[in-house]
Write a protein that holds these residues in place. Sequence first.
Motif, PDB file in Angstrom:
ATOM      1  N   ALA A  62     -36.393  23.531 -11.509  1.00  0.00           N
ATOM      2  CA  ALA A  62     -37.548  22.638 -11.518  1.00  0.00           C
ATOM      3  C   ALA A  62     -38.573  23.032 -12.571  1.00  0.00           C
ATOM      4  N   ALA A  63     -38.822  24.323 -12.720  1.00  0.00           N
ATOM      5  CA  ALA A  63     -39.834  24.773 -13.675  1.00  0.00           C
ATOM      6  C   ALA A  63     -39.502  24.317 -15.092  1.00  0.00           C
ATOM      7  N   ASP A  64     -38.220  24.146 -15.382  1.00  0.00           N
ATOM      8  CA  ASP A  64     -37.799  23.727 -16.720  1.00  0.00           C
ATOM      9  C   ASP A  64     -37.884  22.213 -16.907  1.00  0.00           C
ATOM     10  N   ASP A  70     -43.854  15.755 -17.898  1.00  0.00           N
ATOM     11  CA  ASP A  70     -45.105  15.638 -18.660  1.00  0.00           C
ATOM     12  C   ASP A  70     -44.908  14.760 -19.893  1.00  0.00           C
ATOM     13  N   SER A  71     -43.801  14.961 -20.600  1.00  0.00           N
ATOM     14  CA  SER A  71     -43.555  14.209 -21.838  1.00  0.00           C
ATOM     15  C   SER A  71     -43.337  12.726 -21.567  1.00  0.00           C
ATOM     16  N   LEU A  72     -42.871  12.399 -20.353  1.00  0.00           N
ATOM     17  CA  LEU A  72     -42.644  11.007 -19.988  1.00  0.00           C
ATOM     18  C   LEU A  72     -43.880  10.355 -19.386  1.00  0.00           C
ATOM     19  N   GLY A  73     -44.950  11.146 -19.248  1.00  0.00           N
ATOM     20  CA  GLY A  73     -46.189  10.597 -18.722  1.00  0.00           C
ATOM     21  C   GLY A  73     -46.264  10.530 -17.215  1.00  0.00           C
ATOM     22  N   SER A  85     -31.534  20.173  -7.956  1.00  0.00           N
ATOM     23  CA  SER A  85     -30.175  20.640  -7.686  1.00  0.00           C
ATOM     24  C   SER A  85     -29.912  21.953  -8.418  1.00  0.00           C
ATOM     25  N   GLY A  86     -30.527  22.104  -9.597  1.00  0.00           N
ATOM     26  CA  GLY A  86     -30.387  23.366 -10.327  1.00  0.00           C
ATOM     27  C   GLY A  86     -30.904  24.542  -9.524  1.00  0.00           C
ATOM     28  N   ASP A  87     -32.042  24.369  -8.846  1.00  0.00           N
ATOM     29  CA  ASP A  87     -32.575  25.439  -8.003  1.00  0.00           C
ATOM     30  C   ASP A  87     -31.574  25.825  -6.923  1.00  0.00           C
ATOM     31  N   ALA A  88     -31.013  24.817  -6.257  1.00  0.00           N
ATOM     32  CA  ALA A  88     -30.066  25.078  -5.174  1.00  0.00           C
ATOM     33  C   ALA A  88     -28.756  25.656  -5.705  1.00  0.00           C
ATOM     34  N   THR A  89     -28.336  25.217  -6.890  1.00  0.00           N
ATOM     35  CA  THR A  89     -27.067  25.661  -7.460  1.00  0.00           C
ATOM     36  C   THR A  89     -27.122  27.114  -7.913  1.00  0.00           C
ATOM     37  N   ARG A 110     -28.736  25.064 -20.392  1.00  0.00           N
ATOM     38  CA  ARG A 110     -28.375  26.489 -20.319  1.00  0.00           C
ATOM     39  C   ARG A 110     -29.372  27.304 -19.516  1.00  0.00           C
ATOM     40  N   THR A 111     -30.583  26.773 -19.318  1.00  0.00           N
ATOM     41  CA  THR A 111     -31.564  27.519 -18.515  1.00  0.00           C
ATOM     42  C   THR A 111     -31.083  27.717 -17.080  1.00  0.00           C
TER      43      THR A 111
END
Length: 289
Positions: A62-64, A70-73, A85-89, A110-111
Amino acid sequence: MSLPLALPRLSAVASDYDILLCDVWGVIHNGRESWPAACDALIRFNRDHGHVVLISNSPRPAADVVAQLDSLGVPRESWRAFVTSGDATRAELTTRAPGPAWVIGPDRDRTLYEGLDLEFADGAEDAAFITVTGLYDDETETPEDYRAQLLPAAARDLEMICANPDHIVQRGDRIIYCGGAIADLYAALGGRVTMAGKPFDPIYDLSLREAERLLGRPVDRARALCIGDGVITDVLGAEKQQLDCLFIAQGIHGDAARGPDGHIDPAGAASLLEAESTHARYAALDLAW
């Protein structure tokens, strides 16, 4: 066939809920731009009713992903916590380190692997398992481009960890394939697949813990509402968790749930849900206050 209730405005039921578990891509943005009405609805809920926890099948932590929002407003005040899902994975990958892992997915993901002490393989022949975040090039490739590479992996009974269970998303005016589409192909080839994102339990466990932190008390599941456009991810996940769901029946679904008057057609939404043997309490074409 059970029809969902037409819910053109979140304000009609906002007082019934303390927590929104809200999907991101397809509900508040399309990968190219955010939708002001949807963001405003979340801001108003946060301000006057409870807390919004964004729950996304993004394969990155999520942090990434915050920088992308932000860039999408997408205003920061539209959400209070964010789980992917990345956090859980990452928890699944940690138990399988050092691997080596055969990584399928673009460099931007890759993060997901940072700090996990994983080793990496160049292909199925040298790998202990496969990890998938998406297609290498989702602008030009389809899952079928991976069939020849996946056949020997399935023959070796390599487990695939898929960090994004979504099959497709809408990017601007295009539909693109996601990691879940590769996982489906691998399963069809006889491969073993593990996923932690929606509709599976790990991502909901993380999200409800965040909700409990925000509330300062246990979550009353009767007062938590899931919002999402994915039938086999958002809606099925909410049903498995026994949580109410607002199904956003546009975007990747085209006009299948749009009535002749331009408003949500509950029967059309129900048909989309029935195809996957699931149901939602509410349905709308988009999220608005």
